[in-house]
Design a protein around this motif. Sequence first.
Motif, mmCIF file in Angstrom:
data_model
loop_
_atom_site.group_PDB
_atom_site.id
_atom_site.type_symbol
_atom_site.label_atom_id
_atom_site.label_comp_id
_atom_site.label_asym_id
_atom_site.label_seq_id
_atom_site.Cartn_x
_atom_site.Cartn_y
_atom_site.Cartn_z
ATOM 1 N N UNK A 25 31.415 9.486 14.493
ATOM 2 C CA UNK A 25 30.535 8.514 13.842
ATOM 3 C C UNK A 25 29.054 8.783 14.058
ATOM 4 N N UNK A 26 28.720 9.483 15.124
ATOM 5 C CA UNK A 26 27.313 9.743 15.415
ATOM 6 C C UNK A 26 26.660 10.463 14.236
ATOM 7 N N UNK A 27 25.505 10.025 13.832
ATOM 8 C CA UNK A 27 24.737 10.564 12.702
ATOM 9 C C UNK A 27 25.258 10.105 11.346
ATOM 10 N N UNK A 28 26.348 9.352 11.314
ATOM 11 C CA UNK A 28 26.803 8.771 10.054
ATOM 12 C C UNK A 28 26.253 7.348 9.931
ATOM 13 N N UNK A 29 25.914 6.949 8.732
ATOM 14 C CA UNK A 29 25.389 5.605 8.504
ATOM 15 C C UNK A 29 26.523 4.583 8.590
ATOM 16 N N UNK A 49 38.025 6.780 15.557
ATOM 17 C CA UNK A 49 36.596 7.005 15.337
ATOM 18 C C UNK A 49 35.926 7.112 16.701
ATOM 19 N N UNK A 50 35.165 8.183 16.918
ATOM 20 C CA UNK A 50 34.457 8.379 18.181
ATOM 21 C C UNK A 50 32.954 8.237 17.958
ATOM 22 N N UNK A 51 32.242 7.964 19.074
ATOM 23 C CA UNK A 51 30.783 7.872 19.101
ATOM 24 C C UNK A 51 30.251 6.862 18.079
ATOM 25 N N UNK A 73 32.832 0.455 25.758
ATOM 26 C CA UNK A 73 32.593 1.423 26.829
ATOM 27 C C UNK A 73 32.760 2.850 26.315
ATOM 28 N N UNK A 74 33.880 3.125 25.675
ATOM 29 C CA UNK A 74 34.140 4.476 25.173
ATOM 30 C C UNK A 74 33.450 4.754 23.847
ATOM 31 N N UNK A 75 32.972 3.678 23.195
ATOM 32 C CA UNK A 75 32.377 3.784 21.861
ATOM 33 C C UNK A 75 33.346 4.415 20.873
ATOM 34 N N UNK A 76 34.592 3.997 20.973
ATOM 35 C CA UNK A 76 35.609 4.430 20.027
ATOM 36 C C UNK A 76 36.171 3.218 19.309
#
Length: 220
Positions: A25-29, A49-51, A73-76
């Motif tokens: 997910x990082x860098x995705x809107x 889904x991660x990050x 915590x895990x951002x998942x």
Amino acid sequence: MADEQIVRFDRNRASRIGLEEAVFAQSKTPDRIAAIVDEAVEEERRLLITRISPQCWEAQPARIQRVLDYDPLSRTAVLGLMPSPQDEPAIAIITAGTADARVAAEARRTLEYNGYAVDVVSDVGVAGLWRILEHVERLEAVPIKLVFAGMDAALPSVVAGLVSGSIIAVPTSVGYGVADGGRAALDSALSSCAPGVTVVNIDNGYGAACAAIRILGCQS
């Protein structure tokens, strides 16, 4: 629609390599994440889904938040049911300190999403060497160890020198000054004098979990 906005799911990845595709997910809107989840819901399939940051999560519409299990915590986030663990734990997660918990939680959630039981041994860094020594017999019973450590990342070498089995070092971005966001930990893990230590990238809990799953797949 611009080509860079098209999502091309690798729907056959699990049958090909034994691991489902996860969404980074990082860098995705937030809108892009919502569209991906909507497509997965329409196809009635599970999704990891991660990050996914708290800000991205909070920006999700209610329909998305209702169908996802989000762990801050895990951002998942997980779409669909988590399977029951297959067997007794074959994988241990070992952290040097509580500051490593976020990265370790990403690995734990990835393993649990794939149906693997996990044994967690927390806060056993080498500044108090007696802490890891108390768990040697317990760790010897588990064939794969994921070892999370920042700063000097000495713990993977210590564990690899104490017990048998596969050791996967996960350097974390924990530490002051020259720790350089985990680069010193990465260099230390790569320079380990303990034979056979595998090293993944800085803070890559997901990658470490996938490496463990691949090893178990070769053993089955």
